[in-house]
Write a protein that holds these residues in place. Structure first.
Motif, mmCIF file in Angstrom:
data_model
loop_
_atom_site.group_PDB
_atom_site.id
_atom_site.type_symbol
_atom_site.label_atom_id
_atom_site.label_comp_id
_atom_site.label_asym_id
_atom_site.label_seq_id
_atom_site.Cartn_x
_atom_site.Cartn_y
_atom_site.Cartn_z
ATOM 1 N N THR A 142 41.372 -13.368 -79.494
ATOM 2 C CA THR A 142 41.080 -14.430 -78.527
ATOM 3 C C THR A 142 42.306 -15.322 -78.327
ATOM 4 O O THR A 142 42.648 -15.661 -77.193
ATOM 5 N N ILE A 143 42.980 -15.674 -79.417
ATOM 6 C CA ILE A 143 44.173 -16.519 -79.307
ATOM 7 C C ILE A 143 45.258 -15.796 -78.507
ATOM 8 O O ILE A 143 45.862 -16.361 -77.597
ATOM 9 N N LEU A 144 45.459 -14.526 -78.828
ATOM 10 C CA LEU A 144 46.482 -13.745 -78.130
ATOM 11 C C LEU A 144 46.176 -13.672 -76.631
ATOM 12 O O LEU A 144 47.062 -13.820 -75.791
ATOM 13 N N ARG A 145 44.895 -13.459 -76.321
ATOM 14 C CA ARG A 145 44.499 -13.330 -74.912
ATOM 15 C C ARG A 145 44.635 -14.652 -74.168
ATOM 16 O O ARG A 145 44.864 -14.661 -72.962
ATOM 17 N N MET A 146 44.479 -15.761 -74.882
ATOM 18 C CA MET A 146 44.667 -17.052 -74.224
ATOM 19 C C MET A 146 46.146 -17.295 -73.919
ATOM 20 O O MET A 146 46.481 -17.851 -72.883
ATOM 21 N N ILE A 147 47.025 -16.861 -74.824
ATOM 22 C CA ILE A 147 48.458 -16.982 -74.537
ATOM 23 C C ILE A 147 48.792 -16.148 -73.304
ATOM 24 O O ILE A 147 49.516 -16.577 -72.418
ATOM 25 N N ALA A 148 48.204 -14.941 -73.246
ATOM 26 C CA ALA A 148 48.503 -14.025 -72.145
ATOM 27 C C ALA A 148 47.905 -14.493 -70.826
ATOM 28 O O ALA A 148 48.393 -14.129 -69.763
ATOM 29 N N GLY A 149 46.833 -15.284 -70.900
ATOM 30 C CA GLY A 149 46.163 -15.694 -69.665
ATOM 31 C C GLY A 149 44.998 -14.793 -69.307
ATOM 32 O O GLY A 149 44.444 -14.888 -68.219
ATOM 33 N N LEU A 150 44.630 -13.882 -70.222
ATOM 34 C CA LEU A 150 43.477 -13.015 -69.962
ATOM 35 C C LEU A 150 42.177 -13.733 -70.297
ATOM 36 O O LEU A 150 41.093 -13.288 -69.952
ATOM 37 N N GLU A 151 42.313 -14.831 -71.028
ATOM 38 C CA GLU A 151 41.162 -15.645 -71.394
ATOM 39 C C GLU A 151 41.602 -17.085 -71.156
ATOM 40 O O GLU A 151 42.771 -17.412 -71.346
ATOM 41 N N THR A 152 40.666 -17.936 -70.726
ATOM 42 C CA THR A 152 41.043 -19.326 -70.461
ATOM 43 C C THR A 152 40.462 -20.224 -71.540
ATOM 44 O O THR A 152 39.277 -20.141 -71.847
ATOM 45 N N GLN A 153 41.296 -21.090 -72.094
ATOM 46 C CA GLN A 153 40.826 -22.015 -73.123
ATOM 47 C C GLN A 153 39.951 -23.087 -72.481
ATOM 48 O O GLN A 153 40.097 -23.391 -71.302
ATOM 49 N N ASP A 154 39.038 -23.653 -73.291
ATOM 50 C CA ASP A 154 38.191 -24.728 -72.778
ATOM 51 C C ASP A 154 38.966 -26.038 -72.730
ATOM 52 O O ASP A 154 38.771 -26.857 -71.843
ATOM 53 N N SER A 155 39.824 -26.243 -73.717
ATOM 54 C CA SER A 155 40.683 -27.426 -73.685
ATOM 55 C C SER A 155 41.966 -27.107 -74.420
ATOM 56 O O SER A 155 42.035 -26.152 -75.189
ATOM 57 N N GLY A 156 43.012 -27.926 -74.162
ATOM 58 C CA GLY A 156 44.306 -27.692 -74.779
ATOM 59 C C GLY A 156 45.271 -27.020 -73.813
ATOM 60 O O GLY A 156 44.868 -26.576 -72.741
ATOM 61 N N ASP A 157 46.541 -26.970 -74.208
ATOM 62 C CA ASP A 157 47.572 -26.421 -73.335
ATOM 63 C C ASP A 157 48.275 -25.235 -73.976
ATOM 64 O O ASP A 157 48.520 -25.221 -75.178
ATOM 65 N N ILE A 167 54.824 -22.305 -72.455
ATOM 66 C CA ILE A 167 55.842 -21.271 -72.645
ATOM 67 C C ILE A 167 57.145 -21.783 -72.060
ATOM 68 O O ILE A 167 57.191 -22.187 -70.896
ATOM 69 N N GLU A 168 58.169 -21.781 -72.854
ATOM 70 C CA GLU A 168 59.483 -22.263 -72.441
ATOM 71 C C GLU A 168 59.395 -23.669 -71.837
ATOM 72 O O GLU A 168 59.974 -23.944 -70.792
ATOM 73 N N GLY A 169 58.628 -24.525 -72.484
ATOM 74 C CA GLY A 169 58.533 -25.914 -72.059
ATOM 75 C C GLY A 169 57.638 -26.155 -70.862
ATOM 76 O O GLY A 169 57.449 -27.290 -70.433
ATOM 77 N N GLU A 170 57.059 -25.092 -70.317
ATOM 78 C CA GLU A 170 56.233 -25.254 -69.126
ATOM 79 C C GLU A 170 54.767 -24.988 -69.463
ATOM 80 O O GLU A 170 54.458 -23.984 -70.102
ATOM 81 N N VAL A 171 53.877 -25.890 -69.038
ATOM 82 C CA VAL A 171 52.449 -25.667 -69.252
ATOM 83 C C VAL A 171 52.006 -24.542 -68.318
ATOM 84 O O VAL A 171 52.166 -24.642 -67.108
ATOM 85 N N VAL A 172 51.464 -23.473 -68.869
ATOM 86 C CA VAL A 172 51.146 -22.307 -68.039
ATOM 87 C C VAL A 172 49.639 -22.136 -67.824
ATOM 88 O O VAL A 172 49.201 -21.093 -67.338
ATOM 89 N N ASN A 173 48.861 -23.164 -68.158
ATOM 90 C CA ASN A 173 47.392 -23.073 -68.029
ATOM 91 C C ASN A 173 46.939 -22.487 -66.699
ATOM 92 O O ASN A 173 45.989 -21.720 -66.652
ATOM 93 N N ASP A 174 47.622 -22.886 -65.617
ATOM 94 C CA ASP A 174 47.161 -22.469 -64.290
ATOM 95 C C ASP A 174 47.943 -21.293 -63.730
ATOM 96 O O ASP A 174 47.751 -20.907 -62.580
ATOM 97 N N ILE A 175 48.836 -20.750 -64.530
ATOM 98 C CA ILE A 175 49.599 -19.595 -64.048
ATOM 99 C C ILE A 175 48.840 -18.327 -64.425
ATOM 100 O O ILE A 175 48.472 -18.140 -65.586
ATOM 101 N N PRO A 176 48.568 -17.448 -63.453
ATOM 102 C CA PRO A 176 47.792 -16.237 -63.761
ATOM 103 C C PRO A 176 48.547 -15.301 -64.700
ATOM 104 O O PRO A 176 49.775 -15.352 -64.809
ATOM 105 N N ALA A 177 47.767 -14.457 -65.373
ATOM 106 C CA ALA A 177 48.300 -13.584 -66.426
ATOM 107 C C ALA A 177 49.539 -12.806 -65.984
ATOM 108 O O ALA A 177 50.524 -12.737 -66.714
#
Ligand SMILES: Nc1ncnc2c1ncn2[C@@H]1O[C@H](COP(=O)(O)OP(=O)(O)O)[C@@H](O)[C@H]1O
Ligand SMILES: [Mg+2]
Lengths: 355, 297
Positions: free
Chosen positions: A43-58, A61-71
């Motif tokens: 689950t953690i790995l998939r959240m880093i990849a963007g295959l799963e979306t976290q409920d909260s938190g950021d 990657i490379e100083g940029e928040v990627v929450n809204d960037i697709p996988a």
């Protein structure tokens, strides 16, 4: 920090799969996410990849928040647990896929795929389909396919789980070498502590969705911070009511401690080398002897508790029922979630490591 | 150890087999015989009868029956309804099974159940339901009229070809998705996720990754859908009353047969033979698809 997880929480229904996960990984490091099955590593790995979306938190990657960037746009290569190779495509097409969808020129695709086929040593197999490959070869294809679009970060989910135990070790070394050669920051998931210790620069230990400890293999092995880590790493016996051992007067009666085989010295009463340590040792009876390939594993009954120790095959032979002297160098005392190291106080001034 | 046991078992089986050859052989023979007989009586003889009866009066009568205006009109309506139903249901079947197998969302189970409604509702009821909604008294009729006014068209949804098409779509709705869902479920989502991670768009993922997995199941579903579409009677019967305009082949056969004269009954068989021919084509296609699909797995 190159990759950062900042206070990540994730629920599936009312099941908490990730609880306040917070860590950072430096560029170029090879990091293992280690934990028992179902602990939330994937689950953690998939959240880093963007295959799963976290409920909260950021996820950063490379100083940029990627929450809204697709996988597909995070610049991440992902090696799936069972490789998920495209079944209806050849090795060549599998590796070329990530380049084709980017509309790379034919010439460049050919060059890059050739390069990768060479890198992973699959020359001559370009026209094969995944079901015509061995487990190890499939892993190589999955690795090459993930690297083809030149990602900045490589994520691998249990990369060795689908491989025969025999070739697993070989592939571990291979993968470690490859990652070093490519120089890519990588995170891999495993439930096998040997794998994590051998391959990773750093280990993150996960249990029940919580981060227990992060550190180098040596740090984690020598200084486990939580009771979970001290039990999970290494072979250890948990003793529920530890009391009356010489040199451990500070430990209250009926405390829970962890004793690892390497914390224990077992010797016969006429042993010259350990003669001076006799006052610090207890007596015990061997109840079990098992052969472990390159050493013996002894189980001894000491002060009403059973303790496991290893014995080199080079030493004198022992038998079940034999009385032995048992010396404890140190133990981990478990207090709630903490593990604290206690040394045998009678060994003060003795250079234990020189023994 | 294991091998020995297996060998022994085999030996004892053989002994028993020798002693009991007759009953062991008779029962299967009997069952097979009954099966074949049933198959002949229920399927082959009636179909052969159709062909025989349709040709009894000679090719000329047969040709005339086929070329009759009503027959040609019915064939046209049948083909239109079948083609549209197949297209629409292929599209929706793909969408529905894609949603149901590759995503997680609320109401998934409800959607899955809804798709199966046409399987459990009698086609006549379905047709009547259309009549209730879109008929002269139906609540949707004023809206349809308004749309017609607005577009300057004159589309009626019952007692018309569009009505026949709608009824056909309704009864054949689940065929494609029911073939696709198990295949897509078995395939899982790993390959799609791999494609997404490599930067592929949704449409590329479908074309390059999902489609190769499902193409034979899709074709099979389409074939079943088509077979059901041109054979449909009940639902179409409810919304189609104009012979020579909105009748389909099955309705035309029924009308001819009901007319009762010796001539019209022969014509009914001639028109039926068209349906039988279509069925045989579908059967052959189905066989080919099944064979190809299996070989590729
Ligand atoms: N899509 C999901 N829906 C519901 N529960 C899930 C889902 N994915 C994972 N889980 C649950 O979350 C927990 C952690 O899963 P996972 O991250 O796969 O563990 P690990 O990789 O450490 O074995 C498991 O208990 C699993 O059942
Ligand atoms: Mg996992």
């Amino acid at each position: 920090m190159y990759v950062e997880m900042k206070h990540i929480n994730k629920n599936f229904g009312d099941f908490e799969a990730a609880k306040d996960i917070d860590f950072g990984i430096e560029q170029g490091k090879l990091v293992a996410l280690l934990g028992p099955s179902g602990s939330g590593k994937t689950t953690i790995l998939r959240m880093i990849a963007g295959l799963e979306t976290q409920d909260s938190g950021d996820v950063v990657i490379e100083g940029e928040v990627v929450n809204d960037i697709p996988a597909g746009k995070r610049g991440i290569g992902f090696v799936f647990q069972n490789y998920a190779l495209f079944r209806y495509m050849t090795v060549w097409e599998n590796i070329a896929f990530g380049l084709r969808v980017k509309k790379t020129s034919k010439k460049e695709i050919n060059k890059r795929v050739k390069e990768l086929v060479q890198l992973v040593g699959l020359e001559g197999m370009e026209k094969r389909y995944p079901d015509q490959l061995s487990g190890g070869q499939r892993q190589r294809v999955a690795f090459a396919r993930a690297l083809a679009p030149s990602p900045q970060l490589l994520l691998l989910d249990e990369p060795f789980a689908a491989i025969d135990a025999k070739v697993r070790k070989e592939l571990r070394d291979w993968l470690k070498k490859m990652i070093a050669k490519v120089g890519i920051t990588s995170i891999f998931v495993t439930h096998d502590q040997d794998e994590a210790v051998e391959v990773a620069d750093e280990i993150i230990i996960i249990n029940e969705g919580k981060l227990e400890q992060m550190g180098t293999p040596v740090e984690i092995y020598k200084r486990p911070k939580t009771s979970f880590v001290s039990q999970f790493i290494g072979t250890s016996s948990v003793i529920d009511s530890f009391a009356g051992f010489k040199g451990f007067d500070e430990i209250k009666e009926n405390s829970q401690v962890i004793i690892r085989p390497e914390f224990v010295e077992v010797f016969k009463s006429d042993n010259e080398k350990f003669k001076s340590l006799l006052p610090a040792s207890e007596e015990g009876v061997i109840t079990e002897i098992s052969f472990r390939g390159s050493y013996l594993e002894l189980t001894l009954e000491v002060n009403g508790v059973s303790i496991t120790a290893n014995r080199s095959l080079e030493r004198r032979s022992v038998e079940i029922g034999e009385r032995m002297h048992v010396l404890l160098y140190r133990v981990y005392l478990l207090e709630e979630d903490d593990a604290r190291l206690y040394k045998n106080s009678l060994l003060k001034g003795v250079d234990v490591e020189a023994l | 150890m294991k091998k020995e046991i297996v060998v022994k078992e085999k030996a004892s089986n053989q002994k028993e087999g020798k002693r009991g050859t007759k009953p062991h052989g008779l029962v299967p023979c009997l069952l097979l015989g009954v099966g074949v007989l049933f198959f002949l009586i229920m399927l082959v003889f009636p179909l052969a009868e159709v062909i025989y009866r349709s040709l009894k009066e000679g090719l000329e009568v047969y040709g005339a029956a086929i070329m009759a205006e009503n027959t040609l009109s019915a064939l046209k309506v049948t083909l239109i309804a079948t083609i549209i139903a197949v297209l629409v249901n292929t599209f929706f079947g793909l969408c529905a099974s894609w949603c149901l197998t590759k995503f997680d969302f609320r109401g998934k189970n409800i959607l899955s159940t809804l798709i199966d409604i046409p399987f459990s509702v009698s086609p006549v009821i379905a047709g009547l339901a259309y009549l209730m909604v879109f008929g002269r008294m139906g609540w949707a009729t004023p809206y349809v009229e308004k749309i017609n006014e607005f577009l300057g068209t004159d589309i009626a949804l019952v007692f018309s070809v569009p009505g026949v098409v709608l009824a056909t779509i309704f009864v054949t709705f689940p065929f494609v998705s029911r073939e696709l869902i198990p295949v897509m479920q078995a395939q899982g989502t790993a390959e799609e996720e791999a494609a997404v991670m490599l930067g592929a768009k949704g449409s590329t993922v479908f074309r390059k990754v999902t489609f190769p997995h499902i193409k034979w199941a899709l074709l099979y579903g389409i074939i079943l859908c088509a077979a059901r579409a041109f054979g449909e009677f009940g639902a179409v019967y409810a919304v189609s009353k104009a012979r020579g305009k909105t009748f389909t082949l099955p309705l035309e056969v029924d009308a001819l047969y009901m007319a009762g004269s010796a001539e019209s009954i022969t014509q009914a068989f001639a028109v039926s033979s068209l349906l039988v021919l279509l069925s045989i084509i579908i059967l052959v296609l189905k066989q080919i698809v099944e064979y190809r699909g299996k070989r590729e797995l």
